[in-house]
Design a protein around this motif. Structure first.
Motif, PDB file in Angstrom:
ATOM      1  N   LEU A   6       0.845  -1.194   0.000  1.00 59.36           N
ATOM      2  CA  LEU A   6       0.000   0.000   0.000  1.00 59.36           C
ATOM      3  C   LEU A   6       0.880   1.244   0.000  1.00 59.36           C
ATOM      4  CD1 LEU A   6      -2.107  -1.170   3.047  1.00 59.36           C
ATOM      5  CD2 LEU A   6      -2.893  -1.282   0.702  1.00 59.36           C
ATOM      6  N   GLU A   7       0.355   2.329  -0.568  1.00 53.96           N
ATOM      7  CA  GLU A   7       1.047   3.616  -0.500  1.00 53.96           C
ATOM      8  C   GLU A   7       0.048   4.716  -0.198  1.00 53.96           C
ATOM      9  OE1 GLU A   7       3.402   4.592  -3.927  1.00 53.96           O
ATOM     10  OE2 GLU A   7       4.847   2.994  -3.522  1.00 53.96           O
ATOM     11  N   ARG A   8       0.578   5.772   0.436  1.00 58.57           N
ATOM     12  CA  ARG A   8      -0.216   6.961   0.721  1.00 58.57           C
ATOM     13  C   ARG A   8       0.618   8.174   0.331  1.00 58.57           C
ATOM     14  NH1 ARG A   8      -1.558   9.358   6.633  1.00 58.57           N
ATOM     15  NH2 ARG A   8      -2.746  11.157   5.927  1.00 58.57           N
ATOM     16  N   HIS A   9       0.031   9.069  -0.456  1.00 55.84           N
ATOM     17  CA  HIS A   9       0.744  10.259  -0.916  1.00 55.84           C
ATOM     18  C   HIS A   9      -0.065  11.506  -0.592  1.00 55.84           C
ATOM     19  CE1 HIS A   9       3.732   7.942  -3.130  1.00 55.84           C
ATOM     20  NE2 HIS A   9       2.736   7.155  -3.499  1.00 55.84           N
ATOM     21  N   ASP A  10       0.595  12.493  -0.023  1.00 60.79           N
ATOM     22  CA  ASP A  10       0.019  13.810   0.251  1.00 60.79           C
ATOM     23  C   ASP A  10       1.110  14.818  -0.104  1.00 60.79           C
ATOM     24  OD1 ASP A  10      -1.040  16.163   1.206  1.00 60.79           O
ATOM     25  OD2 ASP A  10      -1.381  15.443   3.240  1.00 60.79           O
ATOM     26  N   THR A  11       1.078  15.313  -1.337  1.00 61.57           N
ATOM     27  CA  THR A  11       2.157  16.178  -1.821  1.00 61.57           C
ATOM     28  C   THR A  11       2.211  17.516  -1.092  1.00 61.57           C
ATOM     29  OG1 THR A  11       0.731  16.891  -3.636  1.00 61.57           O
ATOM     30  CG2 THR A  11       2.284  15.125  -4.095  1.00 61.57           C
ATOM     31  N   GLU A  12       1.074  18.019  -0.616  1.00 64.44           N
ATOM     32  CA  GLU A  12       1.072  19.292   0.108  1.00 64.44           C
ATOM     33  C   GLU A  12       1.912  19.214   1.378  1.00 64.44           C
ATOM     34  OE1 GLU A  12      -2.797  20.814   0.924  1.00 64.44           O
ATOM     35  OE2 GLU A  12      -3.373  20.811  -1.189  1.00 64.44           O
ATOM     36  N   ASN A  13       1.885  18.067   2.037  1.00 67.57           N
ATOM     37  CA  ASN A  13       2.626  17.887   3.290  1.00 67.57           C
ATOM     38  C   ASN A  13       3.899  17.062   3.104  1.00 67.57           C
ATOM     39  OD1 ASN A  13       0.724  19.291   4.961  1.00 67.57           O
ATOM     40  ND2 ASN A  13      -0.631  17.542   4.733  1.00 67.57           N
ATOM     41  N   ASN A  14       4.296  16.821   1.849  1.00 69.43           N
ATOM     42  CA  ASN A  14       5.479  16.026   1.533  1.00 69.43           C
ATOM     43  C   ASN A  14       5.440  14.659   2.224  1.00 69.43           C
ATOM     44  OD1 ASN A  14       7.927  15.499   0.268  1.00 69.43           O
ATOM     45  ND2 ASN A  14       9.127  16.347   1.947  1.00 69.43           N
ATOM     46  N   LEU A  15       4.273  14.031   2.154  1.00 75.29           N
ATOM     47  CA  LEU A  15       4.055  12.732   2.789  1.00 75.29           C
ATOM     48  C   LEU A  15       3.959  11.662   1.704  1.00 75.29           C
ATOM     49  CD1 LEU A  15       3.262  11.348   5.569  1.00 75.29           C
ATOM     50  CD2 LEU A  15       0.931  11.515   4.720  1.00 75.29           C
ATOM     51  N   HIS A  16       4.907  10.739   1.716  1.00 72.44           N
ATOM     52  CA  HIS A  16       4.931   9.646   0.750  1.00 72.44           C
ATOM     53  C   HIS A  16       5.309   8.381   1.520  1.00 72.44           C
ATOM     54  CE1 HIS A  16       4.647  12.599  -2.429  1.00 72.44           C
ATOM     55  NE2 HIS A  16       5.598  13.282  -1.796  1.00 72.44           N
ATOM     56  N   ARG A  17       4.316   7.627   1.949  1.00 67.35           N
ATOM     57  CA  ARG A  17       4.527   6.495   2.836  1.00 67.35           C
ATOM     58  C   ARG A  17       4.124   5.191   2.154  1.00 67.35           C
ATOM     59  NH1 ARG A  17       7.164   7.361   7.262  1.00 67.35           N
ATOM     60  NH2 ARG A  17       5.887   5.950   8.439  1.00 67.35           N
ATOM     61  N   PHE A  18       4.742   4.098   2.613  1.00 63.73           N
ATOM     62  CA  PHE A  18       4.340   2.772   2.143  1.00 63.73           C
ATOM     63  C   PHE A  18       4.084   1.874   3.347  1.00 63.73           C
ATOM     64  CE2 PHE A  18       8.805   1.951   2.872  1.00 63.73           C
ATOM     65  CZ  PHE A  18       8.838   0.641   3.309  1.00 63.73           C
ATOM     66  N   TYR A  19       3.331   0.833   3.106  1.00 63.90           N
ATOM     67  CA  TYR A  19       3.055  -0.175   4.128  1.00 63.90           C
ATOM     68  C   TYR A  19       2.863  -1.491   3.377  1.00 63.90           C
ATOM     69  CZ  TYR A  19       1.586  -1.641   8.757  1.00 63.90           C
ATOM     70  OH  TYR A  19       1.551  -2.212   9.995  1.00 63.90           O
ATOM     71  N   GLN A  20       3.577  -2.519   3.785  1.00 62.83           N
ATOM     72  CA  GLN A  20       3.362  -3.812   3.156  1.00 62.83           C
ATOM     73  C   GLN A  20       3.250  -4.902   4.211  1.00 62.83           C
ATOM     74  OE1 GLN A  20       6.343  -5.189   0.431  1.00 62.83           O
ATOM     75  NE2 GLN A  20       7.995  -4.246   1.569  1.00 62.83           N
ATOM     76  N   MET A  21       2.512  -5.944   3.853  1.00 58.52           N
ATOM     77  CA  MET A  21       2.247  -7.055   4.763  1.00 58.52           C
ATOM     78  C   MET A  21       2.426  -8.375   4.035  1.00 58.52           C
ATOM     79  SD  MET A  21      -1.254  -5.742   6.508  1.00 58.52           S
ATOM     80  CE  MET A  21      -1.916  -4.793   5.158  1.00 58.52           C
ATOM     81  N   PHE A  22       2.941  -9.363   4.768  1.00 59.41           N
ATOM     82  CA  PHE A  22       3.094 -10.726   4.264  1.00 59.41           C
ATOM     83  C   PHE A  22       2.550 -11.683   5.314  1.00 59.41           C
ATOM     84  CE2 PHE A  22       6.762  -8.272   2.920  1.00 59.41           C
ATOM     85  CZ  PHE A  22       6.907  -8.571   1.582  1.00 59.41           C
ATOM     86  N   VAL A  23       1.887 -12.742   4.894  1.00 58.38           N
ATOM     87  CA  VAL A  23       1.533 -13.844   5.790  1.00 58.38           C
ATOM     88  C   VAL A  23       2.386 -15.028   5.356  1.00 58.38           C
ATOM     89  CG1 VAL A  23      -0.272 -15.444   6.506  1.00 58.38           C
ATOM     90  CG2 VAL A  23      -0.804 -13.029   6.214  1.00 58.38           C
ATOM     91  N   THR A  24       3.206 -15.543   6.280  1.00 59.70           N
ATOM     92  CA  THR A  24       4.125 -16.627   5.943  1.00 59.70           C
ATOM     93  C   THR A  24       4.122 -17.692   7.030  1.00 59.70           C
ATOM     94  OG1 THR A  24       6.001 -15.550   7.003  1.00 59.70           O
ATOM     95  CG2 THR A  24       5.673 -15.094   4.674  1.00 59.70           C
ATOM     96  N   PRO A  25       4.389 -18.933   6.651  1.00 57.98           N
ATOM     97  CA  PRO A  25       4.473 -19.993   7.667  1.00 57.98           C
ATOM     98  C   PRO A  25       5.782 -19.904   8.439  1.00 57.98           C
ATOM     99  CG  PRO A  25       4.886 -20.894   5.486  1.00 57.98           C
ATOM    100  CD  PRO A  25       4.519 -19.448   5.295  1.00 57.98           C
ATOM    101  N   GLY A  26       5.734 -20.321   9.687  1.00 59.53           N
ATOM    102  CA  GLY A  26       6.919 -20.372  10.520  1.00 59.53           C
ATOM    103  C   GLY A  26       7.520 -21.764  10.513  1.00 59.53           C
ATOM    104  N   LEU A  27       8.532 -21.966  11.309  1.00 57.27           N
ATOM    105  CA  LEU A  27       9.214 -23.261  11.372  1.00 57.27           C
ATOM    106  C   LEU A  27       8.529 -24.264  12.288  1.00 57.27           C
ATOM    107  CD1 LEU A  27      12.895 -22.001  11.590  1.00 57.27           C
ATOM    108  CD2 LEU A  27      11.723 -22.955   9.602  1.00 57.27           C
ATOM    109  N   PHE A  28       7.698 -23.784  13.198  1.00 59.92           N
ATOM    110  CA  PHE A  28       7.140 -24.651  14.225  1.00 59.92           C
ATOM    111  C   PHE A  28       5.623 -24.740  14.153  1.00 59.92           C
ATOM    112  CE2 PHE A  28      11.062 -22.663  15.813  1.00 59.92           C
ATOM    113  CZ  PHE A  28      11.848 -23.806  15.896  1.00 59.92           C
ATOM    114  N   ASP A  29       5.092 -24.941  12.958  1.00 58.82           N
ATOM    115  CA  ASP A  29       3.639 -25.018  12.727  1.00 58.82           C
ATOM    116  C   ASP A  29       2.900 -23.758  13.168  1.00 58.82           C
ATOM    117  OD1 ASP A  29       3.351 -27.353  11.348  1.00 58.82           O
ATOM    118  OD2 ASP A  29       2.997 -28.589  13.125  1.00 58.82           O
ATOM    119  N   ASP A  30       3.562 -22.619  13.082  1.00 57.89           N
ATOM    120  CA  ASP A  30       2.909 -21.354  13.379  1.00 57.89           C
ATOM    121  C   ASP A  30       2.926 -20.482  12.129  1.00 57.89           C
ATOM    122  OD1 ASP A  30       5.604 -20.891  13.307  1.00 57.89           O
ATOM    123  OD2 ASP A  30       5.727 -19.894  15.240  1.00 57.89           O
ATOM    124  N   TRP A  31       2.319 -19.321  12.219  1.00 54.86           N
ATOM    125  CA  TRP A  31       2.226 -18.402  11.087  1.00 54.86           C
ATOM    126  C   TRP A  31       2.598 -17.009  11.555  1.00 54.86           C
ATOM    127  CZ3 TRP A  31       1.059 -19.675   6.057  1.00 54.86           C
ATOM    128  CH2 TRP A  31       0.709 -21.004   5.851  1.00 54.86           C
TER     129      TRP A  31
END
Length: 78
Positions: A6-31
């Protein structure tokens, strides 16, 4: 949801942010829900949350996605 960027841009306030998410398996039957955020073009901050099941991780990711969309983030890639 395995990966969401995801990204969010607000040029008036010089705001250019990103956010990313992943769902991945763990080593011990967890996520994990791996979250990364920061300014576009810069390395971000990374945090992990651990869950017992994939469904719990996906539900947490979906809640976070909804909150980010309310703040003005838009999906760039899935």
């Amino acid at each position: 949801m395995n990966h969401l960027y995801l990204e969010r841009h607000d040029t008036e306030n010089n705001l250019h942010r990103f956010y990313q998410m992943f769902v991945t398996p763990g080593l011990f039957d967890d996520w994990s829900l791996i979250k990364e955020w920061g300014r576009v073009g810069s390395p971000g901050t990374v945090r992990k949350e651990w869950f017992d099941t994939q469904e719990e991780a996906i539900v947490a990711g979906n809640k976070l996605y909804t909150a980010k969309c309310k703040k003005g983030y838009q999906v760039i890639s899935v």
